[in-house]
Structure formats: C-alpha cells, structure tokens
Design a protein around this motif. Structure first.
Motif, PDB file in Angstrom:
ATOM      1  N   GLN A   1     103.860  54.944  64.507  1.00  0.00           N
ATOM      2  CA  GLN A   1     104.664  55.845  63.684  1.00  0.00           C
ATOM      3  C   GLN A   1     105.336  55.057  62.558  1.00  0.00           C
ATOM      4  OE1 GLN A   1     108.144  57.409  65.886  1.00  0.00           O
ATOM      5  NE2 GLN A   1     107.520  56.053  67.563  1.00  0.00           N
ATOM      6  N   ASN A   2     105.567  55.761  61.432  1.00  0.00           N
ATOM      7  CA  ASN A   2     106.255  55.175  60.271  1.00  0.00           C
ATOM      8  C   ASN A   2     105.587  53.875  59.820  1.00  0.00           C
ATOM      9  OD1 ASN A   2     108.418  57.183  60.448  1.00  0.00           O
ATOM     10  ND2 ASN A   2     109.051  56.050  62.266  1.00  0.00           N
ATOM     11  N   CYS A   3     104.274  53.930  59.594  1.00  0.00           N
ATOM     12  CA  CYS A   3     103.520  52.724  59.255  1.00  0.00           C
ATOM     13  C   CYS A   3     102.555  52.969  58.098  1.00  0.00           C
ATOM     14  CB  CYS A   3     102.705  52.227  60.458  1.00  0.00           C
ATOM     15  SG  CYS A   3     103.692  51.465  61.764  1.00  0.00           S
ATOM     16  N   VAL A   4     102.221  51.880  57.409  1.00  0.00           N
ATOM     17  CA  VAL A   4     101.129  51.859  56.446  1.00  0.00           C
ATOM     18  C   VAL A   4     100.067  50.916  56.987  1.00  0.00           C
ATOM     19  CG1 VAL A   4     100.385  51.249  54.123  1.00  0.00           C
ATOM     20  CG2 VAL A   4     102.622  52.318  54.470  1.00  0.00           C
ATOM     21  N   ILE A   5      98.880  51.459  57.279  1.00  0.00           N
ATOM     22  CA  ILE A   5      97.772  50.653  57.798  1.00  0.00           C
ATOM     23  C   ILE A   5      96.704  50.571  56.713  1.00  0.00           C
ATOM     24  CG2 ILE A   5      96.004  50.468  59.591  1.00  0.00           C
ATOM     25  CD1 ILE A   5      97.855  52.029  61.438  1.00  0.00           C
ATOM     26  N   TRP A   6      96.326  49.381  56.347  1.00  0.00           N
ATOM     27  CA  TRP A   6      95.323  49.188  55.306  1.00  0.00           C
ATOM     28  C   TRP A   6      93.941  49.594  55.807  1.00  0.00           C
ATOM     29  CZ3 TRP A   6      96.102  44.150  52.012  1.00  0.00           C
ATOM     30  CH2 TRP A   6      97.400  44.142  51.496  1.00  0.00           C
ATOM     31  N   LYS A   7      92.993  49.589  54.893  1.00  0.00           N
ATOM     32  CA  LYS A   7      91.606  49.864  55.256  1.00  0.00           C
ATOM     33  C   LYS A   7      91.022  48.676  56.026  1.00  0.00           C
ATOM     34  CE  LYS A   7      89.719  48.261  50.819  1.00  0.00           C
ATOM     35  NZ  LYS A   7      88.928  48.653  49.621  1.00  0.00           N
ATOM     36  N   ASN A   8      90.001  48.990  56.833  1.00  0.00           N
ATOM     37  CA  ASN A   8      89.253  47.963  57.588  1.00  0.00           C
ATOM     38  C   ASN A   8      90.118  47.203  58.581  1.00  0.00           C
ATOM     39  OD1 ASN A   8      86.870  48.482  55.974  1.00  0.00           O
ATOM     40  ND2 ASN A   8      87.809  47.260  54.352  1.00  0.00           N
ATOM     41  N   VAL A   9      91.120  47.877  59.134  1.00  0.00           N
ATOM     42  CA  VAL A   9      92.026  47.250  60.104  1.00  0.00           C
ATOM     43  C   VAL A   9      91.715  47.774  61.497  1.00  0.00           C
ATOM     44  CG1 VAL A   9      94.438  47.141  60.867  1.00  0.00           C
ATOM     45  CG2 VAL A   9      93.878  46.828  58.451  1.00  0.00           C
ATOM     46  N   GLU A  10      91.820  46.903  62.486  1.00  0.00           N
ATOM     47  CA  GLU A  10      91.672  47.316  63.889  1.00  0.00           C
ATOM     48  C   GLU A  10      92.989  47.109  64.621  1.00  0.00           C
ATOM     49  OE1 GLU A  10      88.348  45.994  66.093  1.00  0.00           O
ATOM     50  OE2 GLU A  10      86.892  46.344  64.477  1.00  0.00           O
ATOM     51  N   VAL A  11      93.424  48.155  65.340  1.00  0.00           N
ATOM     52  CA  VAL A  11      94.647  48.095  66.138  1.00  0.00           C
ATOM     53  C   VAL A  11      94.293  48.509  67.559  1.00  0.00           C
ATOM     54  CG1 VAL A  11      96.988  48.973  66.455  1.00  0.00           C
ATOM     55  CG2 VAL A  11      96.079  48.644  64.132  1.00  0.00           C
ATOM     56  N   HIS A  12      94.594  47.644  68.521  1.00  0.00           N
ATOM     57  CA  HIS A  12      94.253  47.916  69.913  1.00  0.00           C
ATOM     58  C   HIS A  12      95.481  47.707  70.799  1.00  0.00           C
ATOM     59  CE1 HIS A  12      89.851  48.032  69.256  1.00  0.00           C
ATOM     60  NE2 HIS A  12      90.089  47.115  68.329  1.00  0.00           N
ATOM     61  N   SER A  13      95.696  48.650  71.696  1.00  0.00           N
ATOM     62  CA  SER A  13      96.703  48.509  72.756  1.00  0.00           C
ATOM     63  C   SER A  13      98.044  48.054  72.194  1.00  0.00           C
ATOM     64  CB  SER A  13      96.208  47.513  73.818  1.00  0.00           C
ATOM     65  OG  SER A  13      94.969  47.933  74.351  1.00  0.00           O
ATOM     66  N   SER A  14      98.571  48.832  71.243  1.00  0.00           N
ATOM     67  CA  SER A  14      99.818  48.449  70.581  1.00  0.00           C
ATOM     68  C   SER A  14     100.741  49.643  70.437  1.00  0.00           C
ATOM     69  CB  SER A  14      99.536  47.859  69.192  1.00  0.00           C
ATOM     70  OG  SER A  14      98.733  46.705  69.272  1.00  0.00           O
ATOM     71  N   GLN A  15     102.032  49.349  70.391  1.00  0.00           N
ATOM     72  CA  GLN A  15     103.047  50.346  70.065  1.00  0.00           C
ATOM     73  C   GLN A  15     103.780  49.813  68.838  1.00  0.00           C
ATOM     74  OE1 GLN A  15     105.195  51.934  73.329  1.00  0.00           O
ATOM     75  NE2 GLN A  15     106.837  52.812  72.072  1.00  0.00           N
ATOM     76  N   ILE A  16     103.627  50.501  67.693  1.00  0.00           N
ATOM     77  CA  ILE A  16     104.086  49.955  66.423  1.00  0.00           C
ATOM     78  C   ILE A  16     104.910  51.001  65.689  1.00  0.00           C
ATOM     79  CG2 ILE A  16     103.373  48.889  64.256  1.00  0.00           C
ATOM     80  CD1 ILE A  16     100.686  48.248  65.620  1.00  0.00           C
ATOM     81  N   ASN A  17     106.043  50.565  65.142  1.00  0.00           N
ATOM     82  CA  ASN A  17     106.933  51.457  64.400  1.00  0.00           C
ATOM     83  C   ASN A  17     107.472  50.700  63.176  1.00  0.00           C
ATOM     84  OD1 ASN A  17     108.725  53.357  63.471  1.00  0.00           O
ATOM     85  ND2 ASN A  17     109.934  53.498  65.325  1.00  0.00           N
ATOM     86  N   GLY A  18     107.312  51.287  61.996  1.00  0.00           N
ATOM     87  CA  GLY A  18     107.920  50.742  60.803  1.00  0.00           C
ATOM     88  C   GLY A  18     107.323  49.446  60.315  1.00  0.00           C
ATOM     89  N   GLN A  19     105.987  49.362  60.260  1.00  0.00           N
ATOM     90  CA  GLN A  19     105.347  48.128  59.810  1.00  0.00           C
ATOM     91  C   GLN A  19     104.232  48.411  58.822  1.00  0.00           C
ATOM     92  OE1 GLN A  19     104.165  45.264  62.783  1.00  0.00           O
ATOM     93  NE2 GLN A  19     105.786  45.887  64.187  1.00  0.00           N
ATOM     94  N   VAL A  20     103.936  47.392  58.012  1.00  0.00           N
ATOM     95  CA  VAL A  20     102.728  47.364  57.219  1.00  0.00           C
ATOM     96  C   VAL A  20     101.715  46.537  58.006  1.00  0.00           C
ATOM     97  CG1 VAL A  20     101.650  46.654  55.050  1.00  0.00           C
ATOM     98  CG2 VAL A  20     104.009  47.515  55.059  1.00  0.00           C
ATOM     99  N   ILE A  21     100.529  47.109  58.257  1.00  0.00           N
ATOM    100  CA  ILE A  21      99.519  46.441  59.068  1.00  0.00           C
ATOM    101  C   ILE A  21      98.310  46.205  58.182  1.00  0.00           C
ATOM    102  CG2 ILE A  21      98.172  46.525  61.196  1.00  0.00           C
ATOM    103  CD1 ILE A  21     100.179  48.686  62.160  1.00  0.00           C
TER     104      ILE A  21
END
Length: 316
Positions: free
Chosen positions: A293-313
């Motif tokens: 939630q509350n995130c910006v995820i770029w293209k071609n990114v992989e996110v696995h088994s995570s809990q993320i709030n308020g980040q640029v990934i």
C-alpha cells in the motif's frame, strides 16, 4: 509560444533511484514526471519544447526519440551548471524576441490553469501560498496582483506567495538583456546565476508581471514526497484508477484483492496478494504473496513475500 524545461539536475536527494536516470524520468502516477509536465503544455500548441539537459543527458535524448506526439523538441546541454539563470540563457538563442516563452522547472508537478496563458498580455509568475515563506523565493504584490518585487527567502514577512517554478515571459528581449547583464558582469547569488535576479531586473526596468495561483504544488524531490504526489494523483485524477479494467482484462491474477485507487501497468502478474490503496505498479512487474500500500513500483520489478507501505520499489 516556446517552452523551456530545465531538467539538468542530478537529483541527489532521490538516490539511489537517480543513479541511472535523470529525476524527470522517474515514474509517478503511471507516467514519468516529465510526461505530466509536457502533457499539460500541449494544449498551448508550442512551436518547440526545449529541454535543458545535463546529468544523464543521453537518457533524455533517447526518451525523446519515442515522443513524436510532443511535436518539435530540442535538447540543449548544460555541461557546466552555474544556476537556473545560466540554464535558461543557453536556450534563448533558439527563442525569437517576439515569441512568448513558458519556463517550467522539470522536477515539480502542479495543478494550475496554464491554458489561460494563450490569452495572456503580460508576464506571469505562478505562486502558491505557503505557511513558512522563509524557505522560498516570494512575490510581493499589490491589490491588483501586480508584482512589485521578488524576495529570496525573506527572514521577515513580506509575502506568503512562493514562486513555484512556472514562468510565462512576454518580454523575451528584456529577459535576454537581463540574463546577459548578469553573466557578463558575473553577478551571482549564492554562487550561481539566478533567474529570479534577472526577473527582478526586468521589474525594475518597468516590465509588468502579475501572479497566477497554483491550486496544488506537488513535490517530487524526495522519496517520501514522491509517494505523497503519487497518492494525490491517484486520488484526484480518476482516470488513473484502472482497477476495473485490470480485473476484467488481466488474466494473470490469482487470489488478489485490489483496494482503490491503484494504477497497474501492462503484463503485470499478481498472485496471493493485497494491493492498495494508493499503489502504482509499472509494466511487466511480478507481485506474489505480498501486501502493498502507498507505494510506487517501477516496471520490471519482482516483489515476493513482502509487506510494504510507503516506499519506492525499483530496479536501480
């Protein structure tokens, strides 16, 4: 009208996201920062848009090759940055004296009526009312919103109208003279040639300036403010919230909960995850077993088994 967009800065406060990209090409709300700015100017039908490049200039050159819909574009390299005034002076040889000029800083988004500039008869500086004017350059105006003087970071209150980085110049010839005077006489403020000093010279020479309001001033200069801007865009630009389209057209989803608003790119795979609110995901990304939630995820990114709030990934 011509448009000048200074995008030469290194974006040091956005490291590591600017390690390989100029700050203006960072994504927010499903587009790059510079896409948002340029698209706001296109209804004005500029005869040319000039980008003042510096850091990672080759990335901007490459990006513009795919932007034919932007019309005539040109890049001018600021190889030895010495302030915004110097940056603008490098583009002025390509601007006719009788052709109005719109300058917009290439690292800040805004919600303002710039379409009215099509009928403007004088110079215009856009401003935003701030609580602490000591951090900004401000415009001191009279009752008719005519600018009487510009003051950089006043320690005593003179105005709360901060100059936001949108400048419409009708008196282009006078701007050229003022900048040439600063540079020829090595007149610097804080070690650099300042555009504000040139504008103040124009005012003293009798050029008329007025202010125009900015409804929202959206900072993209820090990771946390980029997240805030992403949230504002998703909440205030309804077309960005594409959850219904994603659910009905994207078959690469399994056991997914989407909480609006969100903007999800093309060819995104999401499994066993909760996404949203206020999340932007770039093309070709893979999200599995995550709560974001509350995130910006770029293209071609992989996110696995995570809990993320308020980040640029990002893949930096």
């Amino acid at each position: 009208m011509k448009v000048i967009l200074p995008v030469a800065g290194k974006g040091e406060r956005m490291r590591p996201y600017t390690n390989n990209l100029p700050k203006c090409l960072l994504p927010v709300g499903g587009k790059t920062i510079i896409d948002w700015i340029v698209e706001d100017t296109l209804p004005l039908k500029p005869t040319e848009t000039i980008f003042i490049t510096g850091y990672k200039a080759e990335k901007m050159d490459e990006y513009l090759k795919a932007k034919r819909e932007w019309g005539n574009t040109r890049t001018v390299l600021q190889s030895d940055p010495q302030g915004l005034g110097q940056a603008i002076s490098l583009a002025l040889p390509y601007v006719n004296d009788d052709e109005p000029l719109l300058i917009i800083l290439g690292d800040t988004l805004f919600d303002a009526d710039i379409q009215s500039l099509a009928n403007a008869t004088e110079n215009v500086l856009y401003t935003y009312k701030v609580q602490d004017p000591r951090r900004f350059g401000v415009a001191v105006t009279n009752a008719s919103r005519q600018i009487e003087r510009l003051v950089e970071k006043p320690q005593e209150f003179v105005s709360d109208e901060a100059i936001v980085g949108i400048y419409y110049i009708k008196d282009v010839k006078e701007l050229k003279k003022a900048l040439q005077h600063l540079i020829s006489n090595d007149i610097r403020t804080r070690g650099e040639f300042q555009l504000t000093d040139a504008l103040q010279m124009m005012i003293e020479q009798g050029c008329k300036f007025r202010t125009a309001p900015v409804k929202e001033w959206l900072d993209c200069g820090l990771p946390e403010t980029l997240i805030q801007t992403n949230t504002w865009l998703l909440q205030n630009r309804p077309k960005l919230n594409n959850i219904c389209h994603v659910v009905s057209h994207n078959k690469s989803m399994n056991n997914v909960k989407l909480i609006p608003p969100c903007n999800i790119g093309m060819n995104v795979i999401i499994e066993n995850s909760t996404i949203g609110p206020n999340v932007t995901i770039g093309d070709n990304s893979v999200i599995k077993n995550a709560n974001i939630q509350n995130c910006v995820i770029w293209k071609n990114v992989e996110v696995h088994s995570s809990q993320i709030n308020g980040q640029v990934i990002a893949k930096c």
